[in-house]
Design a protein around this motif. Structure first.
Motif, short mmCIF file in Angstrom:
data_model
loop_
_atom_site.label_atom_id
_atom_site.label_comp_id
_atom_site.label_asym_id
_atom_site.label_seq_id
_atom_site.Cartn_x
_atom_site.Cartn_y
_atom_site.Cartn_z
N HIS A 9 0.84 -1.20 0.00
CA HIS A 9 0.00 0.00 0.00
C HIS A 9 0.88 1.25 0.00
CE1 HIS A 9 -2.80 3.07 1.61
NE2 HIS A 9 -3.64 2.45 0.79
N VAL A 34 -1.56 -4.15 -5.88
CA VAL A 34 -2.95 -4.16 -5.45
C VAL A 34 -3.30 -5.52 -4.85
CG1 VAL A 34 -5.36 -4.06 -6.23
CG2 VAL A 34 -3.71 -2.36 -7.05
N LEU A 80 -6.43 -2.81 1.21
CA LEU A 80 -7.43 -2.40 0.23
C LEU A 80 -8.56 -3.43 0.21
CD1 LEU A 80 -5.20 -1.45 -2.87
CD2 LEU A 80 -6.20 0.10 -1.20
N LEU A 126 -6.26 2.63 -11.91
CA LEU A 126 -5.23 3.50 -11.36
C LEU A 126 -4.44 4.17 -12.49
CD1 LEU A 126 -3.92 1.28 -8.42
CD2 LEU A 126 -5.16 3.46 -8.21
N LEU A 178 -7.30 5.41 -4.38
CA LEU A 178 -6.78 4.42 -3.43
C LEU A 178 -7.48 4.57 -2.07
CD1 LEU A 178 -3.00 4.50 -4.33
CD2 LEU A 178 -4.53 2.53 -4.55
#
Length: 179
Positions: free
Chosen positions: A68, A123, A132, A145, A175
């Motif tokens: 992240h 991700v 996430l 993204l 995000l």
């Protein structure tokens, strides 16, 4: 005498936010334009070397135990804060030049595919860690993204103040919406 990598380092720093010319690249490298031609064959050769260098620099997977944070660092790298409208337009011009040249377009495609793979891996790792939450395939999130970054760059190019449409902020907001 400088290595090709050292020369490309200096050129990349100088041309990232201004119009690209062989004379400007040579000045940034501390060389005469003819020396760049001797080293890289042509103006196009310099651009190809810069593009190959960028493609080879794209990581293949997470570089740390915090994917992240890596995603947020990628978002930060997209920022146009402190860059003039002319600098943002120079980025668009460089993209257009890549699109007009078959070999540069191929390298751009390869680089974007590698970047998509890298973002997908980040991700996926961030989802596994619980950083996430997504309900769609992680590859789609990675595509979103990249598309958000590209779209925000276009918005920044037409904004009176580029920072108002900063790609960093747009990607960061996306995000944050997924956390």
């Amino acid at each position: 005498m400088s290595t090709d990598e050292e020369i490309l380092d200096r050129i990349a720093l100088a041309v990232s936010d201004s119009a690209w010319t062989l004379a400007g690249a040579a000045e940034a490298a501390g060389l005469h334009p003819s020396t760049l031609i001797k080293r890289f064959g042509s103006r196009e050769g310099v651009l190809l070397a810069l593009s190959r260098r960028w493609v080879n620099s794209v990581p293949s997977g997470p570089l740390s135990s915090d994917p992240h944070a890596e995603l947020m660092a990628w978002a930060a790298s997209l920022s146009v804060r402190g860059i003039t409208s002319a600098g943002v337009l120079a980025r668009i011009d460089m993209l257009a030049e890549d699109l007009r040249n078959e070999e540069l377009r191929g390298l751009l495609h390869l680089g974007w595919q590698r970047q998509l793979d890298h973002l997908t891996a980040l991700v996926d790792a961030a989802v596994d860690r619980g950083d996430l939450r997504v309900t769609v395939p992680v590859r789609l999130v990675a595509q979103l993204l990249m598309d958000t970054a590209s779209g925000a760059l276009l918005r920044a190019a037409v904004a009176p103040e580029p920072a108002e449409a900063d790609p960093c902020t747009a990607v960061h907001d996306l995000l944050e919406a997924l956390t």
